[in-house]
Design an enzyme around this catalytic site. Structure first.
Site, PDB file in Angstrom:
ATOM      1  N   TYR A  13     -26.146  37.659  22.579  1.00  0.00           N
ATOM      2  CA  TYR A  13     -27.305  38.488  22.245  1.00  0.00           C
ATOM      3  C   TYR A  13     -28.346  38.422  23.291  1.00  0.00           C
ATOM      4  CZ  TYR A  13     -30.783  40.946  19.673  1.00  0.00           C
ATOM      5  OH  TYR A  13     -31.979  41.763  19.340  1.00  0.00           O
ATOM      6  N   GLU A  35     -32.770  43.888  12.182  1.00  0.00           N
ATOM      7  CA  GLU A  35     -34.111  43.568  12.100  1.00  0.00           C
ATOM      8  C   GLU A  35     -34.831  43.448  10.675  1.00  0.00           C
ATOM      9  OE1 GLU A  35     -35.363  41.809  14.446  1.00  0.00           O
ATOM     10  OE2 GLU A  35     -34.642  42.464  16.116  1.00  0.00           O
ATOM     11  N   TRP A  43     -32.352  34.660  12.741  1.00  0.00           N
ATOM     12  CA  TRP A  43     -31.546  35.746  13.640  1.00  0.00           C
ATOM     13  C   TRP A  43     -30.134  35.218  13.897  1.00  0.00           C
ATOM     14  CZ3 TRP A  43     -32.026  40.480  14.209  1.00  0.00           C
ATOM     15  CH2 TRP A  43     -31.252  40.970  15.212  1.00  0.00           C
TER      16      TRP A  43
END
Length: 173
Positions: A13, A35, A43
């Site tokens: 990522y 998000e 995350w």
């Protein structure tokens, strides 16, 4: 100490997605969904579930998600592969509808974003709260950093920083 799997997940990522401009409408929408779903969670949890999110939300196809029925909402709320939060599920569907309206008015979600650039984080948050559901300060900040609209995804000495600069993110304009 992080496991190799966790390191690889974050590295992919970090090195290939975070802070890079996104020009595909459905991918922009997908990043917003991710998000929003990260709120209150790590995350890492979202990265692990990304493929499940893609599968559950029609590969982030805005038109398809905007047309979801009550049965689709129930399907999503029963899907253990994603975050089963009614507010977040409803936000995805309603935000898809909002993006369709923005596309009609501005030509695309990306053009709507560009039309409002530059703004301070506070101004962006106010605009997003007016336009979308479930978009608080952290969600808006991370979304905009993650797609190259706000600076801060990488330090200047990060090797990925130069790659991002070559793609001319909006924060450089």
């Amino acid at each position: 100490m992080q496991s190799e799997e966790k390191k690889a997940l974050h590295k992919n990522y970090h090195d290939n997605h975070y802070g890079f401009p996104i020009h595909d409408e459905n991918e922009l929408f997908g990043r917003l969904i991710l998000e929003i779903n990260q709120a209150g969670l790590s995350w890492e949890t979202i990265l692990k579930k990304e493929q499940s999110f893609r599968n559950a939300y029609s590969n982030f196809n805005i038109e398809k998600v905007a047309a979801y029925s009550e049965a689709d909402r129930e399907r999503l709320l029963a899907d253990a592969g994603i975050i089963r939060n009614k507010l977040k599920v409803n936000a995805a569907i309603e935000n898809a509808k909002a993006i369709l309206l923005l596309q009609k008015e501005f030509g695309s979600f990306e053009k709507w974003l560009a039309h409002h650039h530059p703004k301070t984080k506070e101004e962006w948050v106010k605009l997003f709260k007016k336009t979308f559901r479930f978009t608080g300060g952290e969600i808006v900040n991370e979304f905009l950093m993650s797609i190259g609209y706000l600076r801060g995804a990488h330090d200047d000495d990060c090797p990925v920083f130069k790659e991002i600069l070559e793609q001319k993110p909006m924060w450089t304009k």
